[in-house]
Design a protein around this motif. Structure first.
Motif, short mmCIF file in Angstrom:
data_model
loop_
_atom_site.label_atom_id
_atom_site.label_comp_id
_atom_site.label_asym_id
_atom_site.label_seq_id
_atom_site.Cartn_x
_atom_site.Cartn_y
_atom_site.Cartn_z
N VAL A 68 0.84 -1.20 0.00
CA VAL A 68 0.00 0.00 0.00
C VAL A 68 0.88 1.25 0.00
O VAL A 68 0.63 2.20 -0.74
CB VAL A 68 -0.97 -0.01 1.21
CG1 VAL A 68 -1.63 1.35 1.39
CG2 VAL A 68 -2.01 -1.10 1.04
N LYS A 86 -7.24 0.69 -8.00
CA LYS A 86 -6.14 0.66 -7.03
C LYS A 86 -6.64 1.08 -5.66
O LYS A 86 -6.26 0.49 -4.64
CB LYS A 86 -4.99 1.55 -7.49
CG LYS A 86 -4.21 1.00 -8.66
CD LYS A 86 -3.07 1.92 -9.04
CE LYS A 86 -2.32 1.41 -10.25
NZ LYS A 86 -1.23 2.32 -10.64
N ILE A 90 -6.52 -1.04 -2.24
CA ILE A 90 -5.96 -0.54 -0.99
C ILE A 90 -6.97 -0.72 0.14
O ILE A 90 -6.62 -1.16 1.25
CB ILE A 90 -5.53 0.94 -1.13
CG1 ILE A 90 -4.28 1.03 -2.01
CG2 ILE A 90 -5.30 1.58 0.22
CD1 ILE A 90 -3.90 2.45 -2.40
#
Length: 106
Positions: A68, A86, A90
């Motif tokens: 992350v 994305k 995360i």
């Protein structure tokens, strides 16, 4: 103290990811050296954290948080695109880290 060790390990693992990306397949000597030194420091602090974390949980936390961190650093400083996919990834990783922590890590 175990969380501090893990945090330091994550920071240096993020440095490994950034440096390895710039090492050009270990053809760029300064970035190669930075990769290897950061990796050694990250592993050292991970080993200290694993004195109190379960190995599977500690390693999962380390790799997840570092992943992350690398995505965020890439978006902020390396002109890498941060897409909704994305961001979703995360969020899922953070949910997994919270779940592992709630399951008992130390």
């Amino acid at each position: 103290m175990n969380w501090i060790y893990l945090g330091i390990a994550v920071i240096f693992e993020v440095a490994v990811g950034i440096a390895a990306g710039k090492a050009e397949g270990f053809k760029n000597l300064p970035w190669t050296i930075a990769t290897l030194i950061s990796g050694a420091i990250a592993t050292f602090f991970l080993s200290l954290a694993l004195l109190t974390f379960d190995v599977g949980v500690g390693y999962a936390l380390w790799t997840s948080l570092a992943g992350v961190g690398i995505v965020i650093i890439g978006a902020l400083f390396l002109a890498q695109k941060l897409t909704w996919k994305k961001l979703l990834g995360i969020a899922i990783v953070i949910g997994g880290v919270v779940g592992l922590n709630l399951a008992g890590t130390a």
